[in-house]
Design a protein around this motif. Sequence first.
Motif, short mmCIF file in Angstrom:
data_model
loop_
_atom_site.label_atom_id
_atom_site.label_comp_id
_atom_site.label_asym_id
_atom_site.label_seq_id
_atom_site.Cartn_x
_atom_site.Cartn_y
_atom_site.Cartn_z
N ASP A 284 0.85 -1.20 0.00
CA ASP A 284 0.00 0.00 0.00
C ASP A 284 0.88 1.25 0.00
N ALA A 285 1.87 1.26 0.87
CA ALA A 285 2.76 2.42 0.97
C ALA A 285 3.54 2.62 -0.33
N LEU A 286 4.05 1.54 -0.88
CA LEU A 286 4.83 1.65 -2.11
C LEU A 286 3.97 2.04 -3.30
N SER A 287 2.77 1.48 -3.40
CA SER A 287 1.92 1.80 -4.55
C SER A 287 1.41 3.24 -4.50
N ALA A 288 1.46 3.86 -3.32
CA ALA A 288 1.05 5.25 -3.20
C ALA A 288 2.15 6.22 -3.60
N SER A 289 3.40 5.75 -3.68
CA SER A 289 4.49 6.69 -3.94
C SER A 289 5.47 6.25 -5.02
N ALA A 290 5.59 4.98 -5.28
CA ALA A 290 6.57 4.50 -6.27
C ALA A 290 5.95 4.47 -7.67
N SER A 291 6.81 4.51 -8.66
CA SER A 291 6.37 4.37 -10.05
C SER A 291 6.37 2.89 -10.44
N VAL A 292 7.43 2.21 -10.05
CA VAL A 292 7.60 0.79 -10.35
C VAL A 292 8.00 0.08 -9.06
N VAL A 293 7.34 -1.03 -8.78
CA VAL A 293 7.72 -1.88 -7.65
C VAL A 293 8.18 -3.21 -8.23
N VAL A 294 9.40 -3.60 -7.88
CA VAL A 294 9.95 -4.89 -8.29
C VAL A 294 9.93 -5.79 -7.08
N ALA B 192 -0.70 -4.01 -7.68
CA ALA B 192 -0.37 -3.82 -9.10
C ALA B 192 -1.46 -3.04 -9.82
N ARG B 193 -2.71 -3.31 -9.47
CA ARG B 193 -3.83 -2.58 -10.07
C ARG B 193 -3.73 -1.09 -9.76
N ARG B 194 -3.43 -0.77 -8.50
CA ARG B 194 -3.31 0.64 -8.10
C ARG B 194 -2.14 1.32 -8.82
N LEU B 195 -1.03 0.63 -8.94
CA LEU B 195 0.11 1.19 -9.66
C LEU B 195 -0.23 1.40 -11.13
N GLU B 196 -0.87 0.42 -11.73
CA GLU B 196 -1.24 0.49 -13.15
C GLU B 196 -2.19 1.65 -13.41
N ALA B 197 -3.11 1.90 -12.47
CA ALA B 197 -4.09 2.97 -12.64
C ALA B 197 -3.45 4.35 -12.73
N THR B 198 -2.24 4.49 -12.20
CA THR B 198 -1.56 5.78 -12.23
C THR B 198 -0.31 5.74 -13.11
N GLY B 199 -0.26 4.75 -14.02
CA GLY B 199 0.84 4.67 -14.97
C GLY B 199 2.05 3.91 -14.50
N GLY B 200 1.95 3.23 -13.37
CA GLY B 200 3.08 2.47 -12.83
C GLY B 200 2.96 0.99 -13.13
N CYS B 201 3.81 0.21 -12.48
CA CYS B 201 3.84 -1.23 -12.73
C CYS B 201 4.39 -1.97 -11.51
N LEU B 202 3.87 -3.16 -11.24
CA LEU B 202 4.42 -4.06 -10.24
C LEU B 202 4.93 -5.28 -10.99
N LEU B 203 6.20 -5.57 -10.82
CA LEU B 203 6.88 -6.65 -11.53
C LEU B 203 7.33 -7.70 -10.54
N CYS B 204 6.92 -8.95 -10.74
CA CYS B 204 7.33 -10.06 -9.88
C CYS B 204 8.40 -10.87 -10.61
N LEU B 205 9.53 -11.07 -9.93
CA LEU B 205 10.65 -11.81 -10.52
C LEU B 205 10.98 -13.04 -9.68
N ASN B 206 11.54 -14.05 -10.32
CA ASN B 206 12.16 -15.20 -9.65
C ASN B 206 11.23 -16.00 -8.75
#
Length: 115
Positions: free
Chosen positions: A49-59, A80-94
């Motif tokens: 929640d905190a990261l999606s309110a302030s970050a552009s991309v969360v990995v 990820a939905r919240r990030l996407e709604a404001t032009g961001g992205c959540l990326l899951c790796l590994n």
Amino acid sequence: MTTIPTVRAQLRSDAFRAADGPPAWLTAQVRPAGSFGRGDVRRLQRLLDALSASASVVVLDLAAARLRSPRVAAVIDDAARRLEATGGCLLCLNADPESAARLSRCCHAVVMPPG
């Protein structure tokens, strides 16, 4: 009445608006470790929640984590939905195969295979 998502979107757009140039981007990399089940959902949700309110991309680097609960995947996809709604992205790796299977139902999180 202003809703929380509207306030978050406004905060994010204000944060990205640079006074003298193009918008600035913030990328956050999170490396959870251990086995994440139902009891860990709240902690992960508060962090995302905190990261999606302030970050552009969360990995989200899941190399050292196992997602045992479908609710954990739902929390990731909601962020990820919240990030996407404001032009961001959540990326899951590994993600290990079990975690990747849980994340396969995500509509908004981008899930990359190991490698």
